[in-house]
Design a protein around this motif. Sequence first.
Motif, PDB file in Angstrom:
ATOM      1  N   ARG A 173       0.830  -1.209   0.000  1.00 39.21           N
ATOM      2  CA  ARG A 173       0.000   0.000   0.000  1.00 39.21           C
ATOM      3  C   ARG A 173       0.866   1.263   0.000  1.00 39.21           C
ATOM      4  N   TRP A 175       3.974   1.795  -1.166  1.00 38.32           N
ATOM      5  CA  TRP A 175       4.585   2.060  -2.473  1.00 38.32           C
ATOM      6  C   TRP A 175       3.529   2.493  -3.468  1.00 38.32           C
ATOM      7  N   ALA A 176       2.340   1.909  -3.376  1.00 42.59           N
ATOM      8  CA  ALA A 176       1.246   2.309  -4.270  1.00 42.59           C
ATOM      9  C   ALA A 176       0.862   3.765  -4.011  1.00 42.59           C
ATOM     10  N   ILE A 177       0.711   4.135  -2.753  1.00 44.03           N
ATOM     11  CA  ILE A 177       0.276   5.498  -2.411  1.00 44.03           C
ATOM     12  C   ILE A 177       1.364   6.518  -2.740  1.00 44.03           C
ATOM     13  N   GLY A 179       3.525   6.262  -5.166  1.00 48.05           N
ATOM     14  CA  GLY A 179       3.474   6.422  -6.619  1.00 48.05           C
ATOM     15  C   GLY A 179       2.297   7.279  -7.058  1.00 48.05           C
ATOM     16  N   MET A 180       1.122   7.031  -6.463  1.00 48.43           N
ATOM     17  CA  MET A 180      -0.045   7.866  -6.750  1.00 48.43           C
ATOM     18  C   MET A 180       0.276   9.330  -6.510  1.00 48.43           C
ATOM     19  N   VAL A 182       3.139  10.921  -6.242  1.00 47.03           N
ATOM     20  CA  VAL A 182       4.171  11.472  -7.134  1.00 47.03           C
ATOM     21  C   VAL A 182       3.565  11.826  -8.504  1.00 47.03           C
TER      22      VAL A 182
END
Lengths: 216, 216
Positions: A173, A175-177, A179-180, A182
């Motif tokens: 979660r 790393w996903a957040i 990336g979102m 960024v």
Amino acid sequence: MATEPPEDARNSADTHPGASPGKTPRTARGRATMRRLLDAAAQEFAESGFHDASISGITRRAGTALGSFYTYFDSKDAIFAALVRDMSAQVAKAAAAKITPGSSGITREGEALAAFLGFAREHKEIYRIIDEAEFADPAAWRAHYEGTAKRITRRMDDSVAAGTLAPGDNEVRAWAIMGMNVFLGLRFGVWAQDRSIEEIVSATTALLRGGMGNNR
Amino acid sequence: MATEPPEDARNSADTHPGASPGKTPRTARGRATMRRLLDAAAQEFAESGFHDASISGITRRAGTALGSFYTYFDSKDAIFAALVRDMSAQVAKAAAAKITPGSSGITREGEALAAFLGFAREHKEIYRIIDEAEFADPAAWRAHYEGTAKRITRRMDDSVAAGTLAPGDNEVRAWAIMGMNVFLGLRFGVWAQDRSIEEIVSATTALLRGGMGNNR
């Protein structure tokens, strides 16, 4: 974890991360000069790129003598590495400052995104500098993202413990957040401001809160 | 939208995007040579970086004469721009090939992520090349992300129309999902493979399907 200093102190830009070894300023005046050099370096690297940026360009922008540069930094590489750590700390500090005390769960993630979008709009140079670190200083680049992901994981662990976030795989979660955040910052902060921060945060927190599945 | 060619054709790497003006190959042999040059350029730029990469290094890796290079490309800048478009198309093609016909909604997003993670593990050089385009060819860099976001928005619009995705702000969702995929690919594809693609996809689709809120 418990032995770490509180987040605000750990990430404060005032700690001047990264003077070269043995060159940490010991006076308020020295810290102010180093701050000026780092701000000037941000302009110089953003406008010229790492390759064409020069130490004399940095001291000219900072209004300091060339000797002052070497009081704190050994080289162009050294101030670039310090700048990446400094910007990383500034982002973290800006986010921390905007988070309502006691906020948790999705609310907290939304506040962090709003703070980051605001920061990206005010400091568009951050993308060029952090992104160029992939080539000019790969270790600092990787440390920036690994450090940010750890911080997000930690705050989501806190939210799960507080019962404001459903338990789950907080490493993925995070790393996903990250990336979102960024890419939302690049599109809606740096490239264009055709949509309000409130709209972006509202759509994103809706996704994080309840997902977008339609099979329930 | 309806007048666009089907996705597979539009994104096929076989179309050799980007020979310099007037230099598009007209024979199968010419297309094969251009393909070899692009693959050699991917290795050369990934290993040496844009600044140190050379045309002679590319033709040496491709096993072609220097003259062949100029049959298709005007310069190092030109083949780099072509390579960014080519890699962008290859990612899209790899994703399209892994998507089950008729799959929709969260299932389709999960399949696209799985395809991308697999592609990143097999082609680690893609990050360095696309990321360096921010500096070497900013227009190609921006076009890559804007094109990818448009493609994701379109497939989510299709899913909403099919009733497999809850209606929402698909533009913001697309940039969020693209950012998630890029950073998950960097962490779990390029940097380390300590966790399986299935685990990453499972945690991510759980987030996309039902969110992580705990206030319901």
